[in-house]
Design a protein around this motif. Structure first.
Motif, short mmCIF file in Angstrom:
data_model
loop_
_atom_site.label_atom_id
_atom_site.label_comp_id
_atom_site.label_asym_id
_atom_site.label_seq_id
_atom_site.Cartn_x
_atom_site.Cartn_y
_atom_site.Cartn_z
N VAL A 267 80.71 31.62 61.28
CA VAL A 267 81.01 30.30 60.73
C VAL A 267 81.22 30.45 59.22
N ALA A 268 82.22 29.75 58.68
CA ALA A 268 82.53 29.83 57.26
C ALA A 268 82.76 28.43 56.71
N ILE A 269 82.21 28.17 55.54
CA ILE A 269 82.44 26.92 54.82
C ILE A 269 82.97 27.26 53.44
N THR A 270 84.11 26.70 53.08
CA THR A 270 84.71 26.89 51.77
C THR A 270 84.46 25.63 50.96
N GLU B 9 75.07 35.07 64.33
CA GLU B 9 76.30 35.45 63.61
C GLU B 9 76.24 35.10 62.13
N GLY B 10 75.29 34.24 61.74
CA GLY B 10 75.12 33.90 60.34
C GLY B 10 76.17 32.94 59.82
N LEU B 11 76.14 32.70 58.52
CA LEU B 11 77.03 31.73 57.87
C LEU B 11 77.59 32.34 56.59
N LEU B 12 78.89 32.19 56.40
CA LEU B 12 79.53 32.58 55.15
C LEU B 12 79.78 31.32 54.32
N LEU B 13 79.39 31.36 53.05
CA LEU B 13 79.69 30.30 52.10
C LEU B 13 80.63 30.87 51.05
N ALA B 14 81.82 30.27 50.93
CA ALA B 14 82.87 30.80 50.06
C ALA B 14 83.23 29.77 48.99
N PRO B 15 82.91 30.03 47.72
CA PRO B 15 83.36 29.12 46.66
C PRO B 15 84.86 29.22 46.48
N SER B 16 85.47 28.12 46.08
CA SER B 16 86.93 28.09 45.93
C SER B 16 87.33 27.24 44.74
N PHE C 248 70.74 26.26 63.13
CA PHE C 248 70.44 27.64 62.76
C PHE C 248 69.24 28.17 63.53
N SER C 249 69.35 29.40 64.03
CA SER C 249 68.18 30.10 64.54
C SER C 249 67.39 30.66 63.35
N VAL C 250 66.20 31.16 63.61
CA VAL C 250 65.40 31.75 62.53
C VAL C 250 66.15 32.92 61.91
N HIS C 251 66.79 33.74 62.75
CA HIS C 251 67.55 34.88 62.22
C HIS C 251 68.70 34.43 61.33
N ASP C 252 69.37 33.36 61.72
CA ASP C 252 70.53 32.91 60.95
C ASP C 252 70.13 32.38 59.58
N LEU C 253 68.90 31.91 59.45
CA LEU C 253 68.43 31.46 58.13
C LEU C 253 68.41 32.61 57.13
N SER D 141 70.61 35.07 57.32
CA SER D 141 71.94 35.68 57.40
C SER D 141 72.99 34.82 56.73
N ILE D 142 72.58 34.08 55.71
CA ILE D 142 73.53 33.33 54.89
C ILE D 142 74.04 34.25 53.80
N ARG D 143 75.36 34.38 53.71
CA ARG D 143 75.91 35.26 52.67
C ARG D 143 77.01 34.53 51.90
N PHE D 144 77.34 35.07 50.73
CA PHE D 144 78.28 34.44 49.83
C PHE D 144 79.40 35.42 49.48
N ALA D 145 80.62 34.93 49.43
CA ALA D 145 81.76 35.77 49.05
C ALA D 145 82.93 34.86 48.70
N TYR D 146 83.67 35.24 47.68
CA TYR D 146 84.93 34.54 47.45
C TYR D 146 86.07 35.37 48.06
N SER D 147 87.25 34.79 48.08
CA SER D 147 88.38 35.43 48.76
C SER D 147 89.68 35.14 48.03
N PRO D 148 90.33 36.15 47.45
CA PRO D 148 91.64 35.91 46.80
C PRO D 148 92.67 35.29 47.75
N LEU D 149 92.70 35.75 49.00
CA LEU D 149 93.67 35.21 49.95
C LEU D 149 93.36 33.76 50.28
N ARG D 150 92.09 33.42 50.31
CA ARG D 150 91.70 32.02 50.52
C ARG D 150 92.17 31.16 49.35
#
Length: 323
Positions: free
Chosen positions: A228-231, A204-211, A6-11, A13-22
């Protein structure tokens, strides 16, 4: 092992979202590979025998192999997306991306590019229309009856992770995300990738998606263009199919009353009034009344997440339970 630096900016730019299609994609994958997923056995029994031929455009894409086509798991544009919006994104997927993902599926699982998957490859425009209709049919059959409870669990996880990030930074977020995920310095390590590979984020940051259905594993999207996305498995997934009331802590019940002690015991993860009523057997009106008293006493806090109001116990209440 996979490493993501991670760059300093990416630290920031971590965001969270769930996804019905996922959830659709991982749910079908769970149905295809039920071994080791005992927590979802009640759902498997309800849904598995009812899957019919109208779902072939979806079932032929999620074969149970190690790779789910990335276009079936789009990166959410908001924390609380709905299925209709994600289906619109799916139908707008460029055809070259569809074919590239299907080529990868064929490489990962030889012989899998058959049936409706091959039809999609040959004619993406018509194939996407058929796929969208199949997803809507699957949603009505397998997801819609349970979605309110699933959504409450997912929204509660978003609230929990956001609080951890605000209070403890990235180390607090990743500490209990998954046993195979660890954070050191400014680098994330994913230990279940079969080959060595690394990526450095450049804003570009990181998406964290609970499932719900990815449990007990996790998915990652790190070698595709874009974010980048991690489910990862949602917290308290074991409570999803529970029925009936849990026993109240005896000593605490003697002080605050059985119903309030019961509710505090259930609020290990954020929950709505409706969900607490279902899990405890208490009437919704009674749950609402008891939560109001607990809120006044500083033993629970409430947060609005999308259309839901979620309650969670406070550190003061945790101290009482620990005592």
């Amino acid at each position: 092992m996979l490493t993501v630096a991670f760059s300093v900016h990416d630290l920031t730019s971590i965001r969270f979202a769930y996804s019905p299609l996922r959830e659709v994609s991982t749910g079908v994958h769970a149905l295809r590979t039920p071994a080791g997923r005992v927590l979802h056995l009640p759902w498997f029994k309800q849904v598995g025998a009812r899957l019919g031929g109208e779902l072939a455009p979806l079932l032929d894409l999620v074969t149970g192999g190690p790779y789910i086509p990335d276009f079936l798991c789009p990166v959410p544009t908001s924390p609380l997306p709905d299925l209709a919006g994600e289906l619109a994104m799916l139908r707008a997927t460029p055809h070259e991306i569809i074919r590239a993902d299907l080529d990868r599926m064929a490489d990962e699982t030889p012989g899998s590019l058959t049936g409706r998957a091959m039809e999609l490859y040959r004619d993406p425009a018509a194939g996407l229309d058929r796929l969208s209709a199949a997803i809507e049919a699957y949603w009505r059959l397998a997801m819609a009856p349970h979605w309110p409870r699933m959504r409450t669990l997912l929204e509660g996880d978003l609230l929990h992770r956001a609080r951890r990030l605000a209070e403890l930074g990235p180390a607090g977020v990743f500490a209990d995300l998954h046993p195979a995920i660890r954070w050191e310095g400014r680098t994330l390590y994913l230990e279940r990738r079969p080959a060595e590979w690394s990526r450095t984020l450049n804003g570009e940051g990181l998406l964290l998606a609970p499932s719900i259905f990815v449990w007990p594993d996790f998915l990652y999207r790190t070698d595709s263009p874009g974010q980048v996305a991690i489910t990862y498995p949602v917290r308290a997934v074991a409570t999803l199919w529970e029925r009936g009331a849990a026993p109240a802590p005896g000593a605490l019940a003697a002080v605050v009353g059985r119903s309030r002690a019961l509710l505090l015991g259930e609020l290990d993860a954020p929950a709505s009034t409706t969900d607490l009523s279902r899990r405890t057997g208490l009437a919704s009106a009674s749950v609402s009344e008891q939560l109001t008293l607990l809120l006044s006493a500083g033993l629970v806090a409430k947060h609005r997440v999308g259309r839901s109001v979620l309650y969670v116990r406070t550190p003061r209440a945790q101290g009482l339970l620990d005592g």
